[in-house]
Write a protein that holds these residues in place. Structure first.
Motif, short mmCIF file in Angstrom:
data_model
loop_
_atom_site.label_atom_id
_atom_site.label_comp_id
_atom_site.label_asym_id
_atom_site.label_seq_id
_atom_site.Cartn_x
_atom_site.Cartn_y
_atom_site.Cartn_z
N ASP A 292 -4.27 -1.56 0.14
CA ASP A 292 -4.06 -2.76 -0.45
C ASP A 292 -4.08 -2.61 -1.81
OD1 ASP A 292 -6.72 -2.26 -0.42
OD2 ASP A 292 -7.09 -4.32 0.34
N ILE B 134 -2.24 -9.99 0.03
CA ILE B 134 -1.68 -9.11 0.80
C ILE B 134 -1.21 -9.18 2.11
CG2 ILE B 134 -2.31 -6.60 1.63
CD1 ILE B 134 -2.15 -6.76 -1.44
N SER C 86 -0.78 -12.04 7.63
CA SER C 86 0.23 -11.41 8.59
C SER C 86 1.45 -11.98 7.97
CB SER C 86 0.04 -11.83 10.05
OG SER C 86 0.01 -13.50 10.14
N GLU D 104 0.14 -7.85 5.53
CA GLU D 104 0.05 -6.30 6.38
C GLU D 104 1.11 -6.49 7.57
OE1 GLU D 104 -4.59 -5.25 5.26
OE2 GLU D 104 -4.37 -6.76 7.05
N LYS E 245 1.92 -0.57 5.24
CA LYS E 245 0.34 -0.98 5.77
C LYS E 245 0.04 -2.16 4.92
CE LYS E 245 -0.73 2.13 8.42
NZ LYS E 245 -1.13 1.92 10.00
N ALA E 246 0.64 -2.23 3.69
CA ALA E 246 0.29 -3.49 2.64
C ALA E 246 1.54 -3.66 1.82
CB ALA E 246 -1.16 -3.10 2.16
N CYS E 247 1.63 -5.03 1.55
CA CYS E 247 2.40 -5.55 0.41
C CYS E 247 2.20 -6.47 -0.25
CB CYS E 247 3.82 -5.66 1.18
SG CYS E 247 5.18 -6.13 -0.07
N HIS F 140 -5.98 -11.13 3.19
CA HIS F 140 -5.21 -10.33 4.02
C HIS F 140 -4.33 -11.23 4.77
CE1 HIS F 140 -7.93 -7.18 2.24
NE2 HIS F 140 -6.88 -6.38 2.31
N GLY G 194 2.11 2.71 2.40
CA GLY G 194 2.16 2.81 3.84
C GLY G 194 2.09 4.25 4.22
N SER H 280 4.27 -2.15 -2.45
CA SER H 280 3.80 -1.70 -1.05
C SER H 280 3.52 -0.34 -0.96
CB SER H 280 5.26 -1.91 -0.23
OG SER H 280 6.34 -1.21 -0.74
#
Length: 343
Positions: free
Chosen positions: A140, A340, A318, A342, A33-35, A316, A65, A63
């Motif tokens: 996040d 972050i 991609s 996503e 979900k977030a890294c 955030h 998730g 990360s």
């Protein structure tokens, strides 16, 4: 699945389709979900000063998730659980690992360097690398607990053995050091002093609870500057990797003070040992990563309102924007703390 892939000799990541890894015994499949993007990712991709063992490699070591699938013999987690993935890997069987000090393991590794990381839609990890993420913590902010927050926590809490009332100096207020300020503020009622060469990180430090900030470009002697704003330093944590500043600060240390070195600069560390270090019985120690104590304790501090990570998330993005974010972090565009991804 879609992932960001680093090939040998390349200075950017290729976003492409790769085979989705399969779950093995004792493993889980996590939908990322977030890294967070760490400074070490910049050193790996853009500068090449950090290396992978093998290529191609999917980076990403901060990360969180949701578990999508569990393998055989997984007992602590189930499908649908929210989790944080630890940044480090280890053998899990040596004396250090069994004692909970995985960061001393001879086979210590890092996701995204020694095995594929989480700049991807999914990651496969062993159950022992997972920590439950409460619903109250956004993905996040949970993601950056894995390194950006746990690394300075380990340094200050365990290597520095911070005590309430200690006066703390934090050198370097980048992605790790700024959270060193937050950790110090959470663990001591004493004065917290932040030092950096840039105005932006020092402004961030004030948001995280620093009582005083010192711009190292504006002072000739950091030690004298520290003495002017404090009665002496009990704990000095360095996240910059520049030893000249640290050596000049020894005279500001209180007797029995502690120095913890975390930052890895682009130049080799050369530490001269003056008599004052012996006379004042100042202890100097290194700190690398964190161990299994950090994330659960940080989650507890977060839920108690002791640590606020709201300001930590810069923006955030991609996977397709990952290379642009790496360049922005390298050039410190916009005073970023953590971008972050996503997936």
């Amino acid at each position: 699945m879609k992932a960001a892939v680093l090939e040998s000799g390349k200075k950017s990541l290729e976003i492409r389709e790769v085979a989705t890894p399969q779950v093995g015994t004792g493993q889980v499949k996590v939908k990322i979900k977030a890294c967070g993007i760490c400074g070490s990712d910049v050193h790996l991709v853009i500068h090449g000063t950090l290396k992978c063992k093998h290529f191609p490699r999917v980076p990403g070591h901060e990360s969180s998730g949701v578990i999508e699938e569990v393998g055989e013999n997984v007992s602590r987690f189930k499908k649908g659980d929210r989790v944080v993935i630890a940044a480090g890997t280890s053998c899990g069987a040596c004396a250090y690992c069994k004692a909970g000090h995985e960061n001393l393991c001879k086979e210590l590794g890092v996701f995204g360097f020694d095995r594929d990381g989480s700049f991807a839609e999914y990651n496969i990890v062993e159950e022992r690398y997972l920590y439950s993420l409460p619903d109250a913590i956004p993905f996040d902010q949970g993601a950056i607990l894995a390194d950006a927050v746990s690394t300075p926590y380990h340094a200050i809490r365990y290597r520095g053995n911070i005590q309430d009332g200690d006066t703390v100096a934090i050198f370097g207020c980048g992605g790790l050091g700024i959270h060193g300020v937050a950790v110090a503020r959470a663990l001591t009622s004493g004065k917290v002093i932040a030092l950096d060469v840039d105005k932006g990180p020092l402004e961030n430090a004030l948001k995280y609870g620093a009582d005083e900030v010192i711009n190292l470009k504006e002072v000739r002697n950091p030690g004298k500057a520290l003495k002017e704003v404090s009665k002496g330093i009990d704990l000095l944590a360095d996240f910059s990797g520049y030893m000249s500043n640290i050596e000049e600060s020894l005279r500001a240390m209180n007797p029995g003070g502690k120095m913890v070195l975390v930052g890895i600069g682009r130049q080799p560390l050369k530490f001269q040992i003056p008599f004052i270090l012996i006379e004042k019985m100042i202890s100097v120690s290194g700190s690398y990563g964190s161990d299994r104590r950090a994330i659960p304790e940080l989650i507890d501090l977060y839920l108690k309102g002791k640590i606020n990570l709201t300001h930590s998330i810069t923006s955030h993005h991609s996977l397709e924007e990952l290379n642009e974010c790496l360049e922005a972090l390298d050039e410190r565009k916009g005073n970023p703390i953590r971008f972050i991804i996503e997936p």
